[in-house]
Design an enzyme around this catalytic site. Structure first.
Site, mmCIF file in Angstrom:
data_model
loop_
_atom_site.group_PDB
_atom_site.id
_atom_site.type_symbol
_atom_site.label_atom_id
_atom_site.label_comp_id
_atom_site.label_asym_id
_atom_site.label_seq_id
_atom_site.Cartn_x
_atom_site.Cartn_y
_atom_site.Cartn_z
ATOM 1 N N ASP A 52 -5.169 9.573 -9.145
ATOM 2 C CA ASP A 52 -5.803 8.277 -9.369
ATOM 3 C C ASP A 52 -4.685 7.276 -9.601
ATOM 4 O O ASP A 52 -3.983 7.343 -10.620
ATOM 5 C CB ASP A 52 -6.733 8.355 -10.585
ATOM 6 C CG ASP A 52 -7.421 7.037 -10.906
ATOM 7 O OD1 ASP A 52 -7.045 5.998 -10.315
ATOM 8 O OD2 ASP A 52 -8.335 7.035 -11.756
ATOM 9 N N TYR A 151 -8.503 -9.607 -2.658
ATOM 10 C CA TYR A 151 -7.976 -8.675 -1.661
ATOM 11 C C TYR A 151 -6.809 -9.292 -0.904
ATOM 12 O O TYR A 151 -5.754 -8.663 -0.722
ATOM 13 C CB TYR A 151 -9.085 -8.268 -0.691
ATOM 14 C CG TYR A 151 -8.671 -7.170 0.260
ATOM 15 C CD1 TYR A 151 -8.514 -5.856 -0.187
ATOM 16 C CD2 TYR A 151 -8.429 -7.440 1.603
ATOM 17 C CE1 TYR A 151 -8.131 -4.843 0.689
ATOM 18 C CE2 TYR A 151 -8.046 -6.432 2.477
ATOM 19 C CZ TYR A 151 -7.898 -5.143 2.023
ATOM 20 O OH TYR A 151 -7.512 -4.150 2.886
ATOM 21 N N LYS A 155 -2.845 -7.923 -0.951
ATOM 22 C CA LYS A 155 -2.136 -7.474 0.238
ATOM 23 C C LYS A 155 -0.904 -8.327 0.526
ATOM 24 O O LYS A 155 0.104 -7.831 1.038
ATOM 25 C CB LYS A 155 -3.079 -7.432 1.434
ATOM 26 C CG LYS A 155 -4.162 -6.364 1.297
ATOM 27 C CD LYS A 155 -3.573 -4.972 1.022
ATOM 28 C CE LYS A 155 -4.618 -3.887 0.958
ATOM 29 N NZ LYS A 155 -4.053 -2.538 0.723
#
Length: 226
Positions: A52, A151, A155
């Site tokens: 994880d 997001y 990135k």
């Protein structure tokens, strides 16, 4: 024999990357949060390992269990729950950054001792064109219509992070891939690429030799110019 660890490898892009690298002769350890989801990884010949990326204890245990490591692929990522500005708060972006950016750092730092023993250490970080400002601002690209802040931010950070790791680790090949708009669970399988096409860049970068490029951003067509 080349030993590879892929995070988020129980399905989709991670699983396809594992399949292709096993086919290329790699011994692949498939990182996943829940080993109960590892049946498909086992079927293709990967070795599932509980990992994880948001849990330092889990990361340390996973890396501590590996006998050696030549290639690290930081593939694990989450899309998040915020898709605009009105539904955005600090907690929403923190959750995405913790997995997509901080998680990649956790794993990379834990992997460095093993990678430094390799004759050809390689790191591939899986990012997205959604983190590339030129794509986000160019009408007609797949990325232009996407409004989500967390997001895209995560990135973009992965791309910058990759460049900085490459500068700090000149003996390594450290690069970042853009899968492109690929049909996965992330987009309810609306992407126009197959998972095989979506892993082309990641696989190519994972197979680099010592004379390959480093600090670059690639999609399946090659280098994406800065």
């Amino acid at each position: 024999m080349t030993t590879t660890l892929i995070t988020g490898a129980n399905r989709s892009l991670g699983l396809e990357t594992a399949r292709r690298l096993i086919e290329a002769g790699h011994t692949v350890y498939a990182g996943m949060r829940d080993l109960a989801t590892g049946d498909e990884a086992r079927r293709i010949g990967a070795h599932p390992v509980q990992l994880d990326v948001t849990d330092q204890v889990s990361v340390d245990a996973a890396l501590g269990a590996l006998p050696e490591l030549d290639v690290l692929i930081n593939n694990a990522g989450v899309l998040g729950t915020s898709f605009g500005v009105d539904d955005l708060d600090a907690a929403a972006i923190a959750t995405v950054l913790d997995t997509n950016v901080v998680g990649a750092v956790r794993v990379t730092q834990a992997a460095l001792p093993l990678l430094r023993r390799s004759a050809n250490p390689v790191i591939v970080n899986v990012a997205s064109g959604v983190g590339w400002p030129r794509f986000l601002t160019t009408e007609g690209t797949d990325e232009f219509p996407i409004p989500a802040v967390p997001y895209a931010t995560s990135k973009a950070a992965v791309i910058a992070m990759t460049v900085q790791y490459a500068k700090n680790l000149p003996a390594f090949r450290v690069n970042v891939s853009d899968p492109g708009y690929t049909a996965t669970d992330f987009n309810r399988h609306s992407g126009h690429q197959t998972v095989t096409e979506g892993t082309d860049a990641t696989v190519a970068l994972a197979l680099l030799g010592p004379d390959g490029p480093t600090g670059e951003f690639h999609n399946r067509h090659g280098r994406i110019d800065y």
